[in-house]
Scaffold this motif. Structure first.
Motif: not given
Length: 92
Positions: A5-9, A11
């Motif tokens: 999975r691509e990690i999306e931190p 904001t």
């Protein structure tokens, strides 16, 4: 083979909202560490007081708590990069 999975931190705004919403939660300190210095859940749960140097203002990630089957185990970080020293924020 599984797909990574691509990690999306979060904001900065989302991080502030999360901390505000969790302020009265008994695990708030864990959320604070995860949001402010980017620790993973297992890294937070694997921390010991010996990993924290308040005088130097650093935290050393040496281990993590990981579920393996039905057991919870303390394990070494998965990679050399995961084993690291992290500066604590001035407000911590």
């Amino acid at each position: 083979m599984g797909t990574q999975r691509e990690i999306e931190p979060l904001t900065a705004k989302e991080g502030r909202q999360l901390l505000a919403a969790a302020r009265d939660n008994r695990l708030w300190t864990a959320y604070e560490l995860a949001v402010r210095i980017g620790l993973r859940r297992g890294e937070v749960l694997g921390l010991r007081w010996s990993d924290v140097d308040l005088h130097e203002g650093v935290l050393t990630v040496r281990q993590a708590l990981q579920r393996v089957g039905d057991e919870l185990l303390i394990v070494a970080p998965n990679t050399q990069r995961s084993a690291r020293r992290v500066a604590l924020p001035a407000s911590a």
